[in-house]
Design an enzyme around this catalytic site. Structure first.
Site, PDB file in Angstrom:
ATOM      1  N   LYS A  60       0.810  -1.223   0.000  1.00 48.26           N
ATOM      2  CA  LYS A  60       0.000   0.000   0.000  1.00 48.26           C
ATOM      3  C   LYS A  60       0.841   1.271   0.000  1.00 48.26           C
ATOM      4  CE  LYS A  60      -4.324  -1.630   0.569  1.00 48.26           C
ATOM      5  NZ  LYS A  60      -5.485  -1.216  -0.234  1.00 48.26           N
ATOM      6  N   SER A  85      -9.409   0.827   7.898  1.00 50.08           N
ATOM      7  CA  SER A  85      -9.123   0.127   9.148  1.00 50.08           C
ATOM      8  C   SER A  85      -7.829  -0.661   9.008  1.00 50.08           C
ATOM      9  CB  SER A  85     -10.264  -0.840   9.474  1.00 50.08           C
ATOM     10  OG  SER A  85     -10.424  -1.752   8.412  1.00 50.08           O
TER      11      SER A  85
END
Lengths: 325, 325
Positions: A60, A85
């Protein structure tokens, strides 16, 4: 200002993104294991791209870094924000800190403590919300209203997709032979769509890997339309999101198949990776390897080496290991 | 024929060993972590040499490979043998298999099942013995009598020491700045002695790290003589052996201090490495990092970056993690 449009979703745009973020990211190592290769019925060589060793512990960071790099200074000055989250929140917080930019993260109040701790340790400001999509969106809107921060989406955005595709570019340069196939997990589809773009014209066949408990992408390919709702009954917490609007058509047009695997297969693959590669891999990160071991993939009888993206390693180590449960 | 003598224990012999085994071993990656560095009271940059990612999951493959490389073909034809309950057995078995040489391993009957499985998977022939030193020696003698295999010792041998020193040579080439110090764990002393030889004349200060439950080397340095008996009350199962005859004087002459750490410190260091570096590290492999975190080391107030050898990652993953016990 970020002026990217869907027309920018090309292999050359991934190459350009790689040029931009190369100084910011880790070129993660690639691992092989003769014993794991020998355990496949087809015995393919496998090259494991260890994105658990990326900054922030997951791929990411690539998309987050590239998204930041595409923002004009006057926007960066007001900071960036997101709701997540999971790994995207940590990646954005870390990328923002390294760039000296404020970061605001909306997290569901039931997020795992290690993920909250990581986002906080990277210096982001956290706003908690009720754990549902509407609360996320309204809380994020309030944060944006207050701060003027730019929203950096976790997967359904051009620059995110382009950034995630850079892992594949590194992999093919690190591997001493021509890959026959690449397998990446699919949740929101940032990594898989980016990989598919990066693989265009390279002769490498592209496959996705999805947990049975959240198999909206595989179902969508079968039905010829994006499925907007998704179950989230899987241990692979990073893959519980439905595939994105931008991501789905790229996957439809460029991915040969999405292999669906059970949680049992994911846990078994994860354990093998820990034991043989000595890497801490989260369940989502082991899903592509689980797919390669699955009979549906082995039946394709692909000749030649297979690239596998181990997408992340963020797991709560205070919990019992999943195979010991 | 192996004609090495103690006079061959020099830095240039380590350099020569590296030239020989380079095509056989992995150049293991080096990791950094800004959060771990920031957690040190002195804030030193740390460079972690990930020997858990070496073939066989530990640095032992280096010494085993070099020992094999030094044997004449007529000896190789009869195979090699050793006694070990741990990483040396697996390393020798794997090095022998890659060289196409028979390998015979004497293992105590109470050895951990994963270690037995690994040795067997690498194709070695195992002979079990009672778990004591006399039974090990007599069983090994019987195996040698039967097979004519050459004994490859785990640490107390010139070529083993030279091979283990090659990890340091790689590390200094991989690191972008001059190291102020290097810290390696000490059990039998193959890795620490090899590292000390390799560091001669480089200006890098050399430290050992030893568990309090098996601190014979630290005690020996204090008393000015090698201690032949050792307790083995430590979780760091790879460091339970007394330091070797060849190894001790090298350590005495070239290692500034051996830092003694508790099992609690080892487990805490191990957990941090799993969490932050996403690497599976065994307790012995985390001991050098535990030493760097120890106040006795921090009090030295070393300015500049510190190299740390993460010596191995072979741990029984079917057991609860040590911090969860």
């Amino acid at each position: 200002m970020n002026t990217s449009t869907p027309e920018d979703l090309t292999r050359s745009a991934v190459l350009a993104a790689h040029g931009v973020i190369k100084p910011l990211i880790h070129e993660t190592p690639v691992f092989t294991s003769s014993s794991l290769s020998a355990s496949l019925s087809n015995g393919n060589n496998m090259y494991f791209k260890a994105e658990n060793l990326q900054k922030g512990g997951a791929f990411k960071f690539r998309g987050a870094s590239y998204s930041l790099s595409c923002l004009a200074e006057e926007l960066l000055a007001k900071g960036v924000c997101t709701h997540s989250s999971g790994n995207h929140a940590g990646a954005l917080a870390l990328a923002a800190r390294e760039r000296g930019v404020d970061c605001f993260v909306v997290m569901p109040s039931n997020s795992a403590k290690p993920k909250i701790d990581a986002v906080r340790a990277y210096g982001a400001e956290i706003t908690f919300c009720e754990p549902n999509a509407r609360a996320r969106a309204s809380t994020l809107a309030a944060v944006q209203e207050r701060t003027g921060a730019t929203f950096i989406p976790p997967y359904d955005a051009v620059n995110t997709i382009l950034g995630q595709g850079t892992a594949f570019l590194e992999l093919v340069n690190q591997v001493p032979e021509q890959l026959a196939a690449i397998v990446a997990p699919v949740g929101g589809g940032g990594l898989l769509a980016g990989t598919a773009l990066a693989a265009r014209g390279t002769g490498v066949r592209v496959f996705g890997a999805e947990p049975a408990g959240a198999a909206d992408c595989a179902l969508g390919l079968k039905e010829g339309r994006r499925i907007e709702d998704v179950d989230s009954k899987t241990i692979a917490d990073g893959l519980r999101t439905p595939v994105g609007v931008l991501n789905f058509p790229i996957i439809q047009g460029n991915v040969e198949a999405v292999i669906v695997v059970s949680d049992e297969e994911i846990v078994e693959a994860m354990r093998l990776l820990w034991e043989r590669l000595k890497l801490v891999i989260e369940p989502s990160g082991a899903t592509a390897f689980a797919a390669v071991r699955n009979p549906a993939f082995q039946k394709l009888d692909i000749k030649g080496p297979i690239g596998i993206i181990l997408s992340g390693g963020n797991i709560d180590l205070s919990m019992p290991l999943p195979w010991a449960k």
